[in-house]
Motif scaffolding. Structure first.
Motif, PDB file in Angstrom:
ATOM      1  N   ASP A  72     -16.665 -16.559  29.016  1.00  0.00           N
ATOM      2  CA  ASP A  72     -16.449 -15.660  27.884  1.00  0.00           C
ATOM      3  C   ASP A  72     -16.357 -16.463  26.588  1.00  0.00           C
ATOM      4  O   ASP A  72     -15.954 -17.625  26.588  1.00  0.00           O
ATOM      5  CB  ASP A  72     -15.152 -14.854  28.044  1.00  0.00           C
ATOM      6  N   VAL A  73     -16.708 -15.827  25.483  1.00  0.00           N
ATOM      7  CA  VAL A  73     -16.522 -16.434  24.174  1.00  0.00           C
ATOM      8  C   VAL A  73     -15.056 -16.263  23.795  1.00  0.00           C
ATOM      9  O   VAL A  73     -14.504 -15.169  23.885  1.00  0.00           O
ATOM     10  CB  VAL A  73     -17.442 -15.780  23.123  1.00  0.00           C
ATOM     11  N   VAL A  74     -14.419 -17.355  23.409  1.00  0.00           N
ATOM     12  CA  VAL A  74     -12.996 -17.359  23.084  1.00  0.00           C
ATOM     13  C   VAL A  74     -12.836 -17.527  21.570  1.00  0.00           C
ATOM     14  O   VAL A  74     -13.146 -18.595  21.034  1.00  0.00           O
ATOM     15  CB  VAL A  74     -12.265 -18.498  23.813  1.00  0.00           C
ATOM     16  N   PRO A  75     -12.366 -16.487  20.871  1.00  0.00           N
ATOM     17  CA  PRO A  75     -12.104 -16.646  19.440  1.00  0.00           C
ATOM     18  C   PRO A  75     -10.741 -17.309  19.217  1.00  0.00           C
ATOM     19  O   PRO A  75      -9.770 -17.002  19.904  1.00  0.00           O
ATOM     20  CB  PRO A  75     -12.112 -15.214  18.908  1.00  0.00           C
ATOM     21  N   VAL A  76     -10.683 -18.217  18.264  1.00  0.00           N
ATOM     22  CA  VAL A  76      -9.443 -18.884  17.873  1.00  0.00           C
ATOM     23  C   VAL A  76      -9.273 -18.630  16.378  1.00  0.00           C
ATOM     24  O   VAL A  76     -10.104 -19.055  15.576  1.00  0.00           O
ATOM     25  CB  VAL A  76      -9.498 -20.399  18.176  1.00  0.00           C
ATOM     26  N   ASP A  77      -8.208 -17.911  16.035  1.00  0.00           N
ATOM     27  CA  ASP A  77      -7.951 -17.549  14.638  1.00  0.00           C
ATOM     28  C   ASP A  77      -6.846 -18.414  14.062  1.00  0.00           C
ATOM     29  O   ASP A  77      -5.847 -18.702  14.732  1.00  0.00           O
ATOM     30  CB  ASP A  77      -7.536 -16.079  14.535  1.00  0.00           C
ATOM     31  N   VAL A  78      -7.008 -18.804  12.805  1.00  0.00           N
ATOM     32  CA  VAL A  78      -6.006 -19.596  12.101  1.00  0.00           C
ATOM     33  C   VAL A  78      -6.071 -19.232  10.616  1.00  0.00           C
ATOM     34  O   VAL A  78      -7.095 -18.716  10.150  1.00  0.00           O
ATOM     35  CB  VAL A  78      -6.251 -21.112  12.328  1.00  0.00           C
ATOM     36  N   ARG A  79      -4.995 -19.458   9.893  1.00  0.00           N
ATOM     37  CA  ARG A  79      -4.955 -19.208   8.452  1.00  0.00           C
ATOM     38  C   ARG A  79      -4.887 -20.555   7.733  1.00  0.00           C
ATOM     39  O   ARG A  79      -4.176 -21.458   8.158  1.00  0.00           O
ATOM     40  CB  ARG A  79      -3.760 -18.356   8.076  1.00  0.00           C
ATOM     41  N   LEU A  80      -5.654 -20.663   6.647  1.00  0.00           N
ATOM     42  CA  LEU A  80      -5.690 -21.864   5.826  1.00  0.00           C
ATOM     43  C   LEU A  80      -5.098 -21.532   4.467  1.00  0.00           C
ATOM     44  O   LEU A  80      -5.529 -20.579   3.816  1.00  0.00           O
ATOM     45  CB  LEU A  80      -7.134 -22.363   5.666  1.00  0.00           C
ATOM     46  N   ALA A  81      -4.110 -22.305   4.046  1.00  0.00           N
ATOM     47  CA  ALA A  81      -3.529 -22.190   2.711  1.00  0.00           C
ATOM     48  C   ALA A  81      -3.757 -23.510   1.994  1.00  0.00           C
ATOM     49  O   ALA A  81      -3.984 -24.554   2.627  1.00  0.00           O
ATOM     50  CB  ALA A  81      -2.038 -21.882   2.809  1.00  0.00           C
ATOM     51  N   ALA A  82      -3.707 -23.472   0.672  1.00  0.00           N
ATOM     52  CA  ALA A  82      -3.952 -24.683  -0.107  1.00  0.00           C
ATOM     53  C   ALA A  82      -3.109 -24.670  -1.375  1.00  0.00           C
ATOM     54  O   ALA A  82      -2.766 -23.605  -1.896  1.00  0.00           O
ATOM     55  CB  ALA A  82      -5.430 -24.783  -0.462  1.00  0.00           C
ATOM     56  N   SER A  83      -2.807 -25.856  -1.845  1.00  0.00           N
ATOM     57  CA  SER A  83      -2.173 -26.047  -3.153  1.00  0.00           C
ATOM     58  C   SER A  83      -3.027 -27.035  -3.928  1.00  0.00           C
ATOM     59  O   SER A  83      -3.365 -28.101  -3.411  1.00  0.00           O
ATOM     60  CB  SER A  83      -0.765 -26.621  -3.003  1.00  0.00           C
ATOM     61  N   GLY A  84      -3.386 -26.662  -5.132  1.00  0.00           N
ATOM     62  CA  GLY A  84      -4.133 -27.560  -5.992  1.00  0.00           C
ATOM     63  C   GLY A  84      -5.521 -27.896  -5.503  1.00  0.00           C
ATOM     64  O   GLY A  84      -6.088 -28.914  -5.898  1.00  0.00           O
ATOM     65  N   ALA A  85      -6.097 -27.068  -4.651  1.00  0.00           N
ATOM     66  CA  ALA A  85      -7.399 -27.394  -4.060  1.00  0.00           C
ATOM     67  C   ALA A  85      -8.385 -26.228  -4.119  1.00  0.00           C
ATOM     68  O   ALA A  85      -9.407 -26.263  -3.440  1.00  0.00           O
ATOM     69  CB  ALA A  85      -7.212 -27.827  -2.612  1.00  0.00           C
ATOM     70  N   ALA A  86      -8.095 -25.211  -4.896  1.00  0.00           N
ATOM     71  CA  ALA A  86      -8.926 -23.997  -4.908  1.00  0.00           C
ATOM     72  C   ALA A  86     -10.404 -24.321  -5.118  1.00  0.00           C
ATOM     73  O   ALA A  86     -10.772 -25.072  -6.010  1.00  0.00           O
ATOM     74  CB  ALA A  86      -8.449 -23.050  -6.000  1.00  0.00           C
ATOM     75  N   GLY A  87     -11.233 -23.775  -4.223  1.00  0.00           N
ATOM     76  CA  GLY A  87     -12.674 -23.921  -4.335  1.00  0.00           C
ATOM     77  C   GLY A  87     -13.239 -25.213  -3.778  1.00  0.00           C
ATOM     78  O   GLY A  87     -14.458 -25.375  -3.722  1.00  0.00           O
ATOM     79  N   ARG A  88     -12.391 -26.132  -3.336  1.00  0.00           N
ATOM     80  CA  ARG A  88     -12.896 -27.385  -2.764  1.00  0.00           C
ATOM     81  C   ARG A  88     -13.288 -27.160  -1.308  1.00  0.00           C
ATOM     82  O   ARG A  88     -12.613 -26.470  -0.573  1.00  0.00           O
ATOM     83  CB  ARG A  88     -11.851 -28.484  -2.882  1.00  0.00           C
ATOM     84  N   GLU A  89     -14.404 -27.758  -0.920  1.00  0.00           N
ATOM     85  CA  GLU A  89     -14.908 -27.591   0.448  1.00  0.00           C
ATOM     86  C   GLU A  89     -14.200 -28.536   1.407  1.00  0.00           C
ATOM     87  O   GLU A  89     -13.942 -29.691   1.087  1.00  0.00           O
ATOM     88  CB  GLU A  89     -16.409 -27.857   0.484  1.00  0.00           C
ATOM     89  N   THR A  90     -13.898 -28.001   2.582  1.00  0.00           N
ATOM     90  CA  THR A  90     -13.303 -28.814   3.640  1.00  0.00           C
ATOM     91  C   THR A  90     -13.842 -28.345   4.983  1.00  0.00           C
ATOM     92  O   THR A  90     -14.542 -27.328   5.060  1.00  0.00           O
ATOM     93  CB  THR A  90     -11.755 -28.755   3.597  1.00  0.00           C
ATOM     94  N   LEU A  91     -13.500 -29.065   6.025  1.00  0.00           N
ATOM     95  CA  LEU A  91     -13.994 -28.766   7.361  1.00  0.00           C
ATOM     96  C   LEU A  91     -12.821 -28.412   8.269  1.00  0.00           C
ATOM     97  O   LEU A  91     -11.849 -29.157   8.346  1.00  0.00           O
ATOM     98  CB  LEU A  91     -14.729 -29.993   7.926  1.00  0.00           C
ATOM     99  N   VAL A  92     -12.925 -27.259   8.930  1.00  0.00           N
ATOM    100  CA  VAL A  92     -11.940 -26.858   9.929  1.00  0.00           C
ATOM    101  C   VAL A  92     -12.605 -27.043  11.289  1.00  0.00           C
ATOM    102  O   VAL A  92     -13.714 -26.564  11.510  1.00  0.00           O
ATOM    103  CB  VAL A  92     -11.477 -25.400   9.732  1.00  0.00           C
ATOM    104  N   ARG A  93     -11.900 -27.737  12.183  1.00  0.00           N
ATOM    105  CA  ARG A  93     -12.505 -28.124  13.462  1.00  0.00           C
ATOM    106  C   ARG A  93     -11.591 -27.709  14.613  1.00  0.00           C
ATOM    107  O   ARG A  93     -10.383 -27.862  14.533  1.00  0.00           O
ATOM    108  CB  ARG A  93     -12.695 -29.630  13.457  1.00  0.00           C
ATOM    109  N   LEU A  94     -12.213 -27.204  15.693  1.00  0.00           N
ATOM    110  CA  LEU A  94     -11.520 -26.873  16.933  1.00  0.00           C
ATOM    111  C   LEU A  94     -11.927 -27.906  17.973  1.00  0.00           C
ATOM    112  O   LEU A  94     -13.110 -28.142  18.175  1.00  0.00           O
ATOM    113  CB  LEU A  94     -11.916 -25.472  17.403  1.00  0.00           C
ATOM    114  N   ARG A  95     -10.927 -28.518  18.617  1.00  0.00           N
ATOM    115  CA  ARG A  95     -11.247 -29.519  19.623  1.00  0.00           C
ATOM    116  C   ARG A  95     -10.284 -29.452  20.794  1.00  0.00           C
ATOM    117  O   ARG A  95      -9.198 -28.908  20.670  1.00  0.00           O
ATOM    118  CB  ARG A  95     -11.281 -30.919  19.036  1.00  0.00           C
ATOM    119  N   ARG A  96     -10.726 -29.988  21.913  1.00  0.00           N
ATOM    120  CA  ARG A  96      -9.855 -30.170  23.076  1.00  0.00           C
ATOM    121  C   ARG A  96      -8.994 -31.390  22.803  1.00  0.00           C
ATOM    122  O   ARG A  96      -9.480 -32.386  22.274  1.00  0.00           O
ATOM    123  CB  ARG A  96     -10.679 -30.417  24.340  1.00  0.00           C
ATOM    124  N   THR A  97      -7.721 -31.336  23.196  1.00  0.00           N
ATOM    125  CA  THR A  97      -6.856 -32.484  22.950  1.00  0.00           C
ATOM    126  C   THR A  97      -6.964 -33.543  24.041  1.00  0.00           C
ATOM    127  O   THR A  97      -6.666 -34.701  23.797  1.00  0.00           O
ATOM    128  CB  THR A  97      -5.384 -32.061  22.817  1.00  0.00           C
TER     129      THR A  97
END
Length: 176
Positions: A72-97
């Motif tokens: 099955d496809v497993v969705p993983v939801d998370v919320r991203l907040a930022a200070s002083g970084a509005a509009g800057r691009e970043t990478l969110v990654r899901l990995r096995r530990t």
């Protein structure tokens, strides 16, 4: 205010106040300034710090289904907040530990300081058993606190019955 009271009866040339503008204890400068003025003591403020919030990306509210079926496809939801970084691009990654395998990643723009951004990463579960997942946001250049850039969660995996039905057979368990 305490310094002015301790100087009672002794001439005080001036008060030099180093401040970031945040009152953490006692009366504020606005409340104390009239006392200095009545005693003819000039107050010289030396501003420190920055008007801009410290650069910071934060992950919160990690959510993943407790029960998933093999393939099955497993969705993983998370919320991203930022200070002083509005509009800057970043990478969110899901990995096995357990082996650092990257399961999904998504480039996102950091939200402004007043809101959070919902990010959903999905992967297809290929094996049975317990799996610990980590969601990470790549730190930005100049970000000092990266302790809140990673969240982990353990999940359940159930096998499909050999007859093709969806009745689960428990393969592994750990609390979320």
């Amino acid at each position: 205010r305490d310094i002015l009271r301790w100087q009672r009866g002794r001439p005080t040339a001036a008060v030099v106040l180093w401040t970031d503008g945040v009152t953490t204890d006692g009366p504020s400068l606005v409340q104390t300034a009239p006392l200095a003025q009545r005693q003819n003591v000039p107050v010289f403020n030396v501003a420190t710090g920055s008007r801009q919030a410290p650069l910071d990306l934060r992950l919160s509210d990690l959510l993943v289904d407790e029960v998933v079926f093999l393939d099955d496809v497993v969705p993983v939801d998370v919320r991203l907040a930022a200070s002083g970084a509005a509009g800057r691009e970043t990478l969110v990654r899901l990995r096995r530990t357990d082996n650092d395998e990257v399961l999904a990643e998504q480039r996102v723009l950091a939200p402004d300081d007043t809101r959070t951004e919902a990010v959903t990463l999905s992967f297809r579960r290929q094996s049975a058993g317990e799996m610990e997942l980590a969601v990470e946001v790549q730190p930005l250049d100049g970000e000092r606190n990266t302790d809140d850039n990673r969240l982990t969660v353990c999940g359940l995996v159930y096998l499909r019955q050999l007859d093709g039905s969806n009745d689960p057979v428990k393969a592994g368990y750990t609390g979320l």
